[in-house]
Enzyme design. Structure first.
Site, PDB file in Angstrom:
ATOM      1  N   HIS A 130     -19.175 -39.407  11.351  1.00  0.00           N
ATOM      2  CA  HIS A 130     -18.838 -38.171  12.728  1.00  0.00           C
ATOM      3  C   HIS A 130     -18.092 -39.802  13.445  1.00  0.00           C
ATOM      4  CE1 HIS A 130     -20.306 -35.913  15.883  1.00  0.00           C
ATOM      5  NE2 HIS A 130     -19.354 -36.436  16.318  1.00  0.00           N
ATOM      6  N   GLU A 168     -26.576 -33.021  10.616  1.00  0.00           N
ATOM      7  CA  GLU A 168     -26.181 -34.589  10.991  1.00  0.00           C
ATOM      8  C   GLU A 168     -27.179 -35.918  11.160  1.00  0.00           C
ATOM      9  OE1 GLU A 168     -22.496 -35.887  13.665  1.00  0.00           O
ATOM     10  OE2 GLU A 168     -21.905 -34.912  11.830  1.00  0.00           O
ATOM     11  N   ARG A 199     -17.882 -29.740  14.781  1.00  0.00           N
ATOM     12  CA  ARG A 199     -19.645 -30.006  14.285  1.00  0.00           C
ATOM     13  C   ARG A 199     -19.720 -29.351  13.454  1.00  0.00           C
ATOM     14  NH1 ARG A 199     -19.107 -32.919  17.305  1.00  0.00           N
ATOM     15  NH2 ARG A 199     -19.672 -33.014  19.318  1.00  0.00           N
TER      16      ARG A 199
HETATM   17  P1  NAI Z   1     -11.815 -27.374  24.103  1.00  0.00           P
HETATM   18  O1  NAI Z   1     -12.581 -27.103  24.746  1.00  0.00           O
HETATM   19  O2  NAI Z   1     -10.455 -27.792  24.614  1.00  0.00           O
HETATM   20  O3  NAI Z   1     -11.150 -26.761  22.879  1.00  0.00           O
HETATM   21  C1  NAI Z   1     -11.365 -25.970  22.518  1.00  0.00           C
HETATM   22  C2  NAI Z   1     -11.179 -24.793  21.800  1.00  0.00           C
HETATM   23  O4  NAI Z   1     -11.881 -23.606  21.282  1.00  0.00           O
HETATM   24  C3  NAI Z   1     -10.807 -23.913  23.030  1.00  0.00           C
HETATM   25  O5  NAI Z   1      -9.063 -22.968  23.223  1.00  0.00           O
HETATM   26  C4  NAI Z   1     -11.183 -22.343  22.970  1.00  0.00           C
HETATM   27  O6  NAI Z   1     -10.892 -21.387  23.430  1.00  0.00           O
HETATM   28  C5  NAI Z   1     -11.479 -21.981  21.451  1.00  0.00           C
HETATM   29  N1  NAI Z   1     -12.754 -21.424  21.219  1.00  0.00           N
HETATM   30  C6  NAI Z   1     -14.092 -21.647  21.990  1.00  0.00           C
HETATM   31  N2  NAI Z   1     -14.949 -20.454  21.401  1.00  0.00           N
HETATM   32  C7  NAI Z   1     -14.109 -20.167  19.973  1.00  0.00           C
HETATM   33  C8  NAI Z   1     -15.010 -19.344  19.448  1.00  0.00           C
HETATM   34  N3  NAI Z   1     -16.057 -18.666  18.806  1.00  0.00           N
HETATM   35  N4  NAI Z   1     -14.063 -18.787  18.744  1.00  0.00           N
HETATM   36  C9  NAI Z   1     -12.776 -19.847  18.486  1.00  0.00           C
HETATM   37  N5  NAI Z   1     -12.392 -20.180  19.333  1.00  0.00           N
HETATM   38  C10 NAI Z   1     -12.981 -20.493  20.349  1.00  0.00           C
HETATM   39  O7  NAI Z   1     -12.238 -29.099  23.260  1.00  0.00           O
HETATM   40  P2  NAI Z   1     -11.501 -29.845  22.295  1.00  0.00           P
HETATM   41  O8  NAI Z   1     -10.965 -31.058  23.284  1.00  0.00           O
HETATM   42  O9  NAI Z   1     -10.262 -29.696  21.338  1.00  0.00           O
HETATM   43  O10 NAI Z   1     -13.120 -30.541  21.077  1.00  0.00           O
HETATM   44  C11 NAI Z   1     -12.822 -29.054  20.119  1.00  0.00           C
HETATM   45  C12 NAI Z   1     -14.163 -29.867  20.072  1.00  0.00           C
HETATM   46  O11 NAI Z   1     -14.099 -30.958  18.726  1.00  0.00           O
HETATM   47  C13 NAI Z   1     -15.895 -30.424  20.596  1.00  0.00           C
HETATM   48  O12 NAI Z   1     -16.071 -28.891  21.267  1.00  0.00           O
HETATM   49  C14 NAI Z   1     -16.238 -31.580  19.952  1.00  0.00           C
HETATM   50  O13 NAI Z   1     -17.773 -30.194  19.129  1.00  0.00           O
HETATM   51  C15 NAI Z   1     -15.581 -31.707  18.768  1.00  0.00           C
HETATM   52  N6  NAI Z   1     -15.074 -33.414  18.702  1.00  0.00           N
HETATM   53  C16 NAI Z   1     -15.416 -33.759  17.615  1.00  0.00           C
HETATM   54  C17 NAI Z   1     -14.823 -35.694  17.416  1.00  0.00           C
HETATM   55  C18 NAI Z   1     -15.168 -36.521  16.704  1.00  0.00           C
HETATM   56  O14 NAI Z   1     -15.677 -37.595  15.946  1.00  0.00           O
HETATM   57  N7  NAI Z   1     -15.302 -36.010  14.744  1.00  0.00           N
HETATM   58  C19 NAI Z   1     -14.851 -36.230  18.777  1.00  0.00           C
HETATM   59  C20 NAI Z   1     -14.198 -35.163  19.955  1.00  0.00           C
HETATM   60  C21 NAI Z   1     -14.444 -33.790  19.549  1.00  0.00           C
END
Ligand code: NAI
Length: 336
Positions: free
Chosen positions: A300, A261, A232
């Site tokens: 995106h 965005e 993000r």
């Molecule tokens: P996920 O929930 O599986 O992993 C997120 C990780 O970040 C977890 O391991 C969590 O413990 C960690 N985390 C949470 N708060 C944190 C902090 N303050 N500092 C460090 N680590 C922290 O999520 P996933 O599926 O890996 O997706 C991650 C992000 O990617 C989503 O939240 C979404 O915003 C973004 N995304 C972007 C897409 C795009 O098209 N550009 C598509 C899909 C997701």
């Protein structure tokens, strides 16, 4: 049951028309917003994508709303607290494209590291001179993964495939996972910034991660590093990013997401909407980023593969079916 799907892209239509016959949703091309919500006041179930904003005001304009099925992993475009107050169930698509987004992160990393865009621009002009197109190897470098969740883990696996050392910053540590995939957790974000040649962001956006890379800690980044953000935009303070590029701390950036965005997608809104000073500043700085040769920006688009879209739509259908069957699944709730 009155069901609306918003932000419906042409390529989603075929799947939805074929597979959601039983609930016959109305497919709306526009995204949902404060301005148009009143038109859909009879909605009981809605499905949205990240461009839509499901705010408290939107929910007020849909008094019968019972369920929101977002066709995304992220849910920061939905006011979860307002939903909980109204008993509205919110479901997301937690695992549709962990490999898909990680692959895009590497597409951006390789494009910046090997100056692919500049090379392409040159050959388009029939200029085959490679002066100034020297890149950097991935092999032997350190990849810093911020957020070792579903997507982060795929990035780590790909990083290992390139022969990189992978380090990770996450608020949770899973040492078994670290051993299985082959990476090392660092104690804090500063350590990751100091040690990484390439940094890739995969943490969710929330009040704790807002501007997690900022004017304070950007100076800690190893000189010449490349930053990739497919998570993000507002995880990174745009001003700090530009400052780091200007000062050679970052040698480049690959961004699939920008701060503010939604505003940049529809610039005509500048004249129709009340922008505060900070939003306007971010908008202008995004233009600065777009103009830079050392920054590659995609719209995106990291999620956007044929396979991932099918997985998103199938899970969204399953989420709605599960809700209608009385056993909601993939429910997301506001953190207390
Ligand atoms: P996920 O929930 O599986 O992993 C997120 C990780 O970040 C977890 O391991 C969590 O413990 C960690 N985390 C949470 N708060 C944190 C902090 N303050 N500092 C460090 N680590 C922290 O999520 P996933 O599926 O890996 O997706 C991650 C992000 O990617 C989503 O939240 C979404 O915003 C973004 N995304 C972007 C897409 C795009 O098209 N550009 C598509 C899909 C997701």
């Amino acid at each position: 049951m009155k069901v609306y799907f918003f932000n419906v892209a042409p390529w989603e239509r075929e799947f939805l028309e074929k597979n959601l016959k039983d609930i016959s949703p109305e497919l709306v091309e526009d995204k949902l917003s404060d301005e148009n919500a009143g038109k859909y006041a009879d909605a009981e179930i809605i499905s949205v994508f990240v461009g839509s904003s499901v705010s408290r005001d939107v929910m007020d304009k849909m008094p019968n709303l019972k369920m929101i099925a977002t066709r995304s992993t992220g849910f920061d475009h939905i006011d979860l607290e307002a939903a909980a107050e109204r008993g509205i169930v919110v479901s997301n698509v937690p695992y549709y494209g962990e490999n898909t987004v990680a692959e895009h992160a590497f597409a951006l990393l390789l494009a910046v590291a090997r100056k692919i865009f500049q090379s392409y621009e040159r050959t388009e002009k029939f200029d085959f001179d490679y002066t100034g197109l020297t890149g950097v190897d991935l092999k032997g470098k350190t990849l810093g993964v911020i957020g070792m969740g579903h997507i982060g883990q795929y990035s780590a696996r790909i990083g290992n495939g390139f022969g990189m050392k992978v380090i990770a910053y996450d608020i949770y540590h899973n040492e078994e996972l670290a051993k299985e995939i082959g990476f090392e957790y660092v104690e804090n974000l500063d350590e990751l910034l100091e040690r990484s040649d390439f940094i890739t962001l995969h943490a969710p956006y929330n009040e704790h991660t807002h501007h997690m890379i900022n004017m304070e800690n950007v100076k800690k980044i190893k000189r010449g590093a490349i930053l990739v953000n497919t998570a993000r935009g507002a995880l990174v303070e745009t001003e700090a990013l530009i400052w780091a590029l200007e000062n050679g701390i970052l040698s480049g950036a690959g961004l699939d997401v920008l701060e503010g965005e939604p505003e940049i997608k529809e610039e005509w809104e500048i004249i129709s909407k009340d922008f505060d000073k900070e939003q306007m500043k971010t908008l202008i700085m995004n233009h600065v980023l777009i103009e830079r040769d050392d920054v590659i920006i995609t719209p995106h688009n990291a999620f956007n593969t044929k396979e991932a879209i099918e997985r998103i739509l199938q899970t969204t259908k399953d989420n709605i079916d599960a809700y209608l069957g009385g056993n909601p699944q993939n429910v997301v709730k506001a953190k207390k």
